[in-house]
Design an enzyme around this catalytic site. Structure first.
Site, PDB file in Angstrom:
ATOM      1  N   HIS A  91      -4.887  -7.575  -5.232  1.00 14.67           N
ATOM      2  CA  HIS A  91      -4.803  -7.728  -3.780  1.00 14.67           C
ATOM      3  C   HIS A  91      -6.103  -7.273  -3.128  1.00 14.67           C
ATOM      4  CE1 HIS A  91      -2.431  -8.136  -0.072  1.00 14.67           C
ATOM      5  NE2 HIS A  91      -3.350  -7.300   0.395  1.00 14.67           N
ATOM      6  N   SER A 192       3.110  -2.068   3.713  1.00 13.92           N
ATOM      7  CA  SER A 192       3.260  -3.523   3.783  1.00 13.92           C
ATOM      8  C   SER A 192       2.800  -4.183   2.481  1.00 13.92           C
ATOM      9  CB  SER A 192       2.449  -4.049   4.974  1.00 13.92           C
ATOM     10  OG  SER A 192       2.454  -5.454   4.987  1.00 13.92           O
TER      11      SER A 192
END
Lengths: 448, 448
Positions: A91, A192
């Site tokens: 990510h 998140s």
């Protein structure tokens, strides 16, 4: 229903007061706030006040972990795996020209580490991986759970779009954070990101946290805090993770724009050295191998990655994967068939000197106006549009030297102004910024 | 319209980020945020995030003054005055049994200082002055601007309900603060209160800031901070002000409930000594005389106030004023005709000892359930309902001694439970808390 609403509001309001007063929120309290909002029992304005208070007063590790769990809620985990191997995810916090996923994922997969990645779209100046991949004719990014598993099993990698069901609490909250200036809160970002990785049952995670003018976290101290928090948070959920702090004071590589970035990633997989992209792509791939197999030395990992490039295996992995996800034979047989923009215009240096700045936000804005991104949600993208840079920070230029070529449709000439404005030329030499600033892994940190 | 909306949102979001990042907000920025919201250009959820961020990160004096100006906006001031005299106002942060306005205003008016006061309603456990006054048959509290001026000129005092036009920014914002747990922020409270005083062109202001378990600001340090801030803020707008920090760890006086409190205020004006009410009422009146005439000594002021009680002038002022605002002759001729509740039940001590606590919130809840207040907006009030206390903190009681008489309709017996639960009886003597804790005036502070 009205009683449930009143109870939800009362709990939320107490939680706001407690957080503002310096208290730590209890796990059950955080869970209740998120569950109530996700179920529609809390009005937006009250949740906005809660998010703003959390963004302002902060959360500790225990509270952030509770928020992560609350985001996932009662949704069953959706594991994507190959038996006997650790499936890893990667990510990035996002940046201009960031096509690292498209380099690192095939490298890791070619070295035998399965990569399953759920990517997002973007609005604004930093493009999302999904937008980039959509420039490949025929490629599908709306795979069913079964297709995801099939593609991973067949090719060792899979990239698909995000589904709202994955972490419903995060999905509901994210929409509101976006319009209440509560995006850049470290615990809110960490919860998140990690909630989606936990929901997907990732078995290893590499985080690329950007810092510098073009990053969400421009301050390196804040970037390091976010990186460390996410690594620890992932570890708490049983996911071995490592994080890199990498430079986003200038765009990554030369290409900015969807098809242009796909082309650059393919060139790197074929062995071309592209500043930033080659080095960071190989480092991310190395860390992906190491989170899957912690005992693997840097040397062994780098050797495997080098061989995957030299043998063409990484490049073939990309094409096999694209084909499995529906890319048209035209692309698979000849990647050069990627769409191209109608016009190309050159931006040149207006004086001699050394490039002191290539402002990533200005380059992002230029690409956006060239047609590579969305100014408003649901607008369409020109997949061939974007910018090819010819100079980076520290490059010596003469007056008239090409700085950037803008690929565009000709409909908005401000793209050229934005591209020109991104460059700053100094009369004295300027050092190039360090690409890799720090590397974190659970409970210890390595200097690069 | 959509462009104006987008511009409003962008400015607001930047303001949230700046405030959270520790920046001071510019005057023009605060003005724009409030103007945009008041004009409906900002959605509630974005304004909620702004308010929550301000409540969390705070505001300095200059920002609070800008917010105060922004609340008033472009509304012209609405001066209510008697030529050649300073009209003063008095404001309390609210508490259970707080009928001080009804004592201090006639005292000041009887001493020649005109008092113009705009009062609010309340929802919850602390009654508002307007609700109390509505128990007087015929009394009107919805005066026109012309009537306000007439009543003031004729009687030296006027009390009326709040109008939304006075400080439109505050009015719009207050509604949202109430449902987002952003009421107890010191700069937000100060700007809200002072904006209405500035809009009314008050020429002197006395603030009664409550502290202790029954106060909005239970912490004495926070109460002092609020008092000091409001005094300085009023001074910045040219209004001489003084503030008292007074105890709200137990209800003020013996009576709690609308008609019961009117009756107690009238008794104090007739010379009855009621603990808390007499002392604080006379002190507030003295400070009202002194903000109107700064050279007036404590002794001269107290002499005038004492004479106004002893001569019956203050009591007559109350009745003349009530009559001018429409109170029925029945009340003016015989104040004892005030409404009474259908039932009275006594709560008695269940053991011997000293009263250690008379929880004002529990007494407020008991009065509310007896029918004296509103559990939900727009519900009706029993004007005769409430509680008469017989014991205060430090009172020696035996088992069976009356602690409180609950005046109620008989419809909700929980009022008796709440009243009983408010008392705590200790086996050892307990000292009475100090009523007046501090007094502030611009740029200096006196200890009482």
């Amino acid at each position: 229903m009205e009683q449930a609403l009143a109870a939800a509001s009362e709990g939320l309001l107490q939680s706001i007061e407690r957080k503002r007063g310096g208290s730590k929120l209890a796990d059950a309290e955080i869970e209740q706030v998120i569950a109530d909002f996700t179920a529609g029992r809390t009005p937006d304005y009250q949740m906005a006040a809660w998010l703003a208070t959390v963004a302002c007063a902060g959360m500790d590790m225990r509270e952030t972990a509770a928020l992560t769990r609350a985001y996932i809620g009662t949704t069953p985990a959706c594991p994507i795996r190959i038996p006997g191997r650790r499936t890893v995810d990667k990510h990035s916090t996002g940046g201009v020209g960031d096509k690292i996923t498209l380099v690192a994922a095939p490298l890791a997969a070619a070295c035998g580490v399965p990569v399953a990645k759920m990517s997002g779209r973007s609005l604004g100046w930093a493009g999302g991986t999904i937008d980039k991949l959509e420039s490949i004719p025929g490629l599908r990014l709306d795979l069913s759970a079964r297709e995801v598993q099939q593609v991973l099993s067949c090719t060792g990698m899979v990239i698909t779009g995000q589904t709202a069901e994955l972490a419903p609490g995060d999905n509901a909250t994210y929409r509101l954070r976006d319009v209440t200036a509560t995006v850049d809160s470290i615990p809110l970002i960490a919860a998140s990101i990690v909630s989606k990785k936990v929901a997907l049952a990732a078995e290893g995670l590499v985080l690329d946290v950007k810092t510098g003018a073009g990053a969400l976290m421009s301050d390196p101290v804040a970037a390091a805090e976010l990186a460390e928090l996410m690594v620890e948070l992932a570890a708490q959920f049983g996911i071995p993770a490592r994080a890199i702090i990498s430079d986003m004071s200038q765009p990554l590589g030369f290409a900015v724009g969807n098809a242009l970035e796909i082309r650059e990633a393919l060139e790197v997989l074929q062995g071309r050295e592209v500043p930033g992209v080659s080095e960071l792509g190989r480092l991310v791939a190395r860390l992906m191998l190491q989170v899957a197999e912690p005992s693997l030395s840097d040397e062994s990992a780098d050797k495997c990655i080098g061989a995957a490039i030299d043998s063409g295996e990484a490049y073939r992995t990309f094409l096999t994967w694209a084909s499995a996800q529906g890319a048209s034979p035209c692309f698979v047989d000849n990647p050069d068939c990627l769409p191209r923009a109608a016009r190309r215009d050159m931006v040149r240096a207006d004086r001699s000197g050394w490039v002191a700045a290539v402002d990533p936000r200005a380059i992002g804005q230029a690409a956006l106006r060239a047609g590579a991104g969305r100014l408003v949600q649901n607008s369409s993208i020109d997949p061939g549009a974007g910018i090819i840079l010819f100079a980076r920070i520290g490059t010596r230029v003469d007056s008239g030297t090409p700085l950037a070529e803008v690929h565009h449709s000709g409909s908005d000439s401000r793209c050229l102004e934005f591209a020109a404005a991104a460059f700053d030329i100094s009369p004295a030499p300027v050092p190039a910024p360090a690409l890799i600033q720090r590397i974190f892994s659970s409970n210890h940190e390595d200097q690069p």
